[in-house]
Design a protein around this motif. Structure first.
Motif, PDB file in Angstrom:
ATOM      1  N   LYS A 113       7.200  10.291   2.573  1.00 39.09           N
ATOM      2  CA  LYS A 113       8.032   9.103   2.367  1.00 39.09           C
ATOM      3  C   LYS A 113       8.435   8.415   3.666  1.00 39.09           C
ATOM      4  CE  LYS A 113       9.984  10.738  -2.017  1.00 39.09           C
ATOM      5  NZ  LYS A 113       8.709  11.159  -2.443  1.00 39.09           N
ATOM      6  N   GLU A 154       2.349  12.499  -5.379  1.00 39.97           N
ATOM      7  CA  GLU A 154       3.686  13.115  -5.291  1.00 39.97           C
ATOM      8  C   GLU A 154       3.988  13.656  -3.900  1.00 39.97           C
ATOM      9  OE1 GLU A 154       4.248  16.086  -8.263  1.00 39.97           O
ATOM     10  OE2 GLU A 154       3.640  14.739  -9.889  1.00 39.97           O
ATOM     11  N   THR A 214       0.840  -1.205   0.000  1.00 36.75           N
ATOM     12  CA  THR A 214       0.000   0.000   0.000  1.00 36.75           C
ATOM     13  C   THR A 214       0.871   1.249   0.000  1.00 36.75           C
ATOM     14  OG1 THR A 214      -1.759  -1.175   1.169  1.00 36.75           O
ATOM     15  CG2 THR A 214      -1.819   1.231   1.253  1.00 36.75           C
ATOM     16  N   ARG A 215       1.921   1.241   0.788  1.00 35.57           N
ATOM     17  CA  ARG A 215       2.854   2.378   0.825  1.00 35.57           C
ATOM     18  C   ARG A 215       3.459   2.620  -0.559  1.00 35.57           C
ATOM     19  NH1 ARG A 215       8.402   3.451   1.667  1.00 35.57           N
ATOM     20  NH2 ARG A 215       8.720   5.318   2.900  1.00 35.57           N
ATOM     21  N   THR A 216       3.921   1.564  -1.207  1.00 35.32           N
ATOM     22  CA  THR A 216       4.496   1.676  -2.553  1.00 35.32           C
ATOM     23  C   THR A 216       3.469   2.266  -3.517  1.00 35.32           C
ATOM     24  OG1 THR A 216       5.952  -0.202  -2.138  1.00 35.32           O
ATOM     25  CG2 THR A 216       5.540   0.362  -4.446  1.00 35.32           C
ATOM     26  N   TRP A 217       2.216   1.813  -3.411  1.00 35.00           N
ATOM     27  CA  TRP A 217       1.160   2.315  -4.283  1.00 35.00           C
ATOM     28  C   TRP A 217       0.918   3.802  -4.035  1.00 35.00           C
ATOM     29  CZ3 TRP A 217      -3.590   4.613  -3.921  1.00 35.00           C
ATOM     30  CH2 TRP A 217      -4.339   4.632  -5.088  1.00 35.00           C
ATOM     31  N   TYR A 218       0.786   4.202  -2.759  1.00 29.69           N
ATOM     32  CA  TYR A 218       0.573   5.616  -2.429  1.00 29.69           C
ATOM     33  C   TYR A 218       1.709   6.488  -2.958  1.00 29.69           C
ATOM     34  CZ  TYR A 218      -3.482   5.224   0.693  1.00 29.69           C
ATOM     35  OH  TYR A 218      -4.732   5.037   1.208  1.00 29.69           O
ATOM     36  N   LEU A 219       2.936   6.030  -2.790  1.00 27.92           N
ATOM     37  CA  LEU A 219       4.082   6.805  -3.274  1.00 27.92           C
ATOM     38  C   LEU A 219       4.060   6.954  -4.792  1.00 27.92           C
ATOM     39  CD1 LEU A 219       6.902   5.415  -0.946  1.00 27.92           C
ATOM     40  CD2 LEU A 219       5.953   7.742  -0.943  1.00 27.92           C
ATOM     41  N   SER A 220       3.529   5.952  -5.501  1.00 31.44           N
ATOM     42  CA  SER A 220       3.461   6.034  -6.962  1.00 31.44           C
ATOM     43  C   SER A 220       2.312   6.918  -7.448  1.00 31.44           C
ATOM     44  CB  SER A 220       3.337   4.636  -7.567  1.00 31.44           C
ATOM     45  OG  SER A 220       2.035   4.117  -7.370  1.00 31.44           O
ATOM     46  N   LYS A 221       1.282   7.092  -6.643  1.00 32.89           N
ATOM     47  CA  LYS A 221       0.092   7.845  -7.067  1.00 32.89           C
ATOM     48  C   LYS A 221       0.053   9.285  -6.572  1.00 32.89           C
ATOM     49  CE  LYS A 221      -1.911   4.420  -9.167  1.00 32.89           C
ATOM     50  NZ  LYS A 221      -1.934   4.368 -10.603  1.00 32.89           N
TER      51      LYS A 221
END
Length: 178
Positions: free
Chosen positions: A168, A164, A155-162
């Motif tokens: 972090k 800006e 979920t963290r990886t997804w949020y960081l990709s969606k």
């Protein structure tokens, strides 16, 4: 004698599929949970619930553990169930009717971690393990915790990709720790 164990396991086993899949929680892009996903989640909880109750049945007649963790377990279980419902409610209110865009949740422990609902779910499992005090319940709790930690990182990886502006350094599941 094992009534508390069986009741808590039944409540926990029924809570997640009912609350998440049926009542109000998962509104993915406004489409809801697919039937196959709801079935898989429900079947998983059903099978683990039946297995935990059976493990309790098998432990009948064995000596009780030297440290009774039932009351600690009941407290953790109730805190886990309540926190899980609260954070799922927050998730369910992110979008207005007809909205499909993703939003970053806030409120409750969402200000500290990405997946507080997973944290409380694990807390509920820990409560069940303290109540049951069987090897199976501890193993199941450990497996569920590891799975949900993995989901939290995804979920963290997804949020960081969606997003800006997504922080972090935000923890994934356990406030101030993980």
């Amino acid at each position: 004698e094992h009534a508390i164990e069986c009741f808590s396991v039944l409540v926990f086993g029924l809570k997640s599929p009912v609350s998440q899949s049926v009542l109000f929680v998962h509104r993915f892009g406004g489409s809801g949970v697919t039937l196959d996903t709801a079935f898989t989640i429900s079947l998983s909880y059903f099978l683990s619930t039946v297995t935990m109750i059976y493990a309790q049945h098998l432990s009948e007649g064995l000596p009780e553990p030297s440290i009774d963790l039932k009351y600690v377990g009941v407290g953790l279980f109730l805190l886990g169930i309540g926190g899980n419902f609260y954070h799922h409610y927050i998730l369910s209110t992110l979008r207005k009717t007809g909205e499909k865009e993703y939003k970053i949740p806030n409120g409750g422990l969402f200000n500290l971690v990405i997946c507080p609902h997973y944290f409380f779910e694990v807390l509920g499992f820990v409560g069940v393990s303290c109540i049951a005090q069987t090897v199976y319940s501890v193993c199941y709790t450990t497996g569920a915790a590891l799975y949900l930690i993995g989901r939290s990182y995804a979920t963290r990886t997804w949020y960081l990709s969606k997003f800006e502006d997504f922080p972090k350094d935000k923890k994934v599941m356990i406030p101030f720790i993980l």
